[in-house]
Design a protein around this motif. Structure first.
Motif, short mmCIF file in Angstrom:
data_model
loop_
_atom_site.label_atom_id
_atom_site.label_comp_id
_atom_site.label_asym_id
_atom_site.label_seq_id
_atom_site.Cartn_x
_atom_site.Cartn_y
_atom_site.Cartn_z
N CYS A 3 0.84 -1.20 0.00
CA CYS A 3 0.00 0.00 0.00
C CYS A 3 0.88 1.26 0.00
N LYS A 4 0.49 2.24 -0.79
CA LYS A 4 1.28 3.47 -0.87
C LYS A 4 1.23 4.27 0.43
N TRP A 5 0.26 4.02 1.29
CA TRP A 5 0.13 4.74 2.55
C TRP A 5 0.85 4.03 3.70
N TYR A 6 1.38 2.85 3.46
CA TYR A 6 1.95 2.01 4.52
C TYR A 6 2.97 2.74 5.38
N ILE A 7 3.88 3.45 4.78
CA ILE A 7 4.99 4.07 5.53
C ILE A 7 4.48 5.10 6.55
N VAL A 8 3.34 5.71 6.31
CA VAL A 8 2.80 6.72 7.22
C VAL A 8 1.57 6.23 7.99
N CYS A 9 1.18 5.00 7.75
CA CYS A 9 -0.03 4.45 8.38
C CYS A 9 0.24 4.03 9.83
N CYS A 29 -1.76 -4.55 4.21
CA CYS A 29 -0.70 -3.60 3.83
C CYS A 29 0.18 -4.14 2.71
N HIS A 30 0.51 -5.42 2.77
CA HIS A 30 1.35 -6.05 1.75
C HIS A 30 0.56 -7.06 0.92
N GLY A 31 -0.75 -6.97 1.01
CA GLY A 31 -1.60 -7.89 0.29
C GLY A 31 -2.68 -7.15 -0.48
N ASP A 32 -3.92 -7.42 -0.13
CA ASP A 32 -5.06 -6.82 -0.82
C ASP A 32 -5.40 -5.48 -0.18
N TYR A 33 -4.51 -4.51 -0.34
CA TYR A 33 -4.69 -3.23 0.33
C TYR A 33 -5.90 -2.45 -0.17
N LYS A 34 -6.36 -2.73 -1.38
CA LYS A 34 -7.53 -2.00 -1.89
C LYS A 34 -8.81 -2.39 -1.16
N SER A 35 -8.80 -3.52 -0.46
CA SER A 35 -9.95 -3.91 0.35
C SER A 35 -9.87 -3.32 1.76
N CYS A 36 -8.79 -2.63 2.07
CA CYS A 36 -8.60 -2.01 3.38
C CYS A 36 -9.49 -0.78 3.49
N VAL A 37 -10.30 -0.75 4.54
CA VAL A 37 -11.20 0.38 4.76
C VAL A 37 -10.40 1.66 4.99
#
Length: 63
Positions: A3-9, A29-37
Motif C-alpha cells: 500500500c502506498k500509505w503504509y509508511i505513514v499508516c 498492507c502487503h496484500g489486498d490493500y484496496k480492500s482495506c477500509v
C-alpha cells in the motif's frame, strides 16, 4: 504490492511496536490493500481514527 500509505499508516507503527498482529500487515498492507477500509477512506479524504483496523473495526486497545 505494498500500500502506498503504509509508511505513514498507524498500522505500521502499531506493528513495529508489537501491538498489532502480523496478519493485518500481510493481508492488507502487503496484500489486498484496496480492500482495506483505511485505504479507501484515505483515498477519498475521509477522516478515520488511528485505531481503526483495516477491516473498519475500532480497536480500543490501540492508542
Amino acid at each position: 504490492m505494498t500500500c502506498k500509505w503504509y509508511i505513514v499508516c498507524p498500522m505500521k507503527r502499531y506493528y513495529d511496536e508489537g501491538k498489532l498482529d502480523k496478519k493485518w500487515i500481510e493481508n492488507y498492507c502487503h496484500g489486498d490493500y484496496k480492500s482495506c477500509v483505511r485505504y479507501q477512506m484515505e483515498e477519498t479524504g475521509r477522516y478515520h481514527p488511528d485505531n481503526m483496523l483495516p477491516d473498519g473495526t475500532i480497536d480500543k486497545r490501540l492508542k
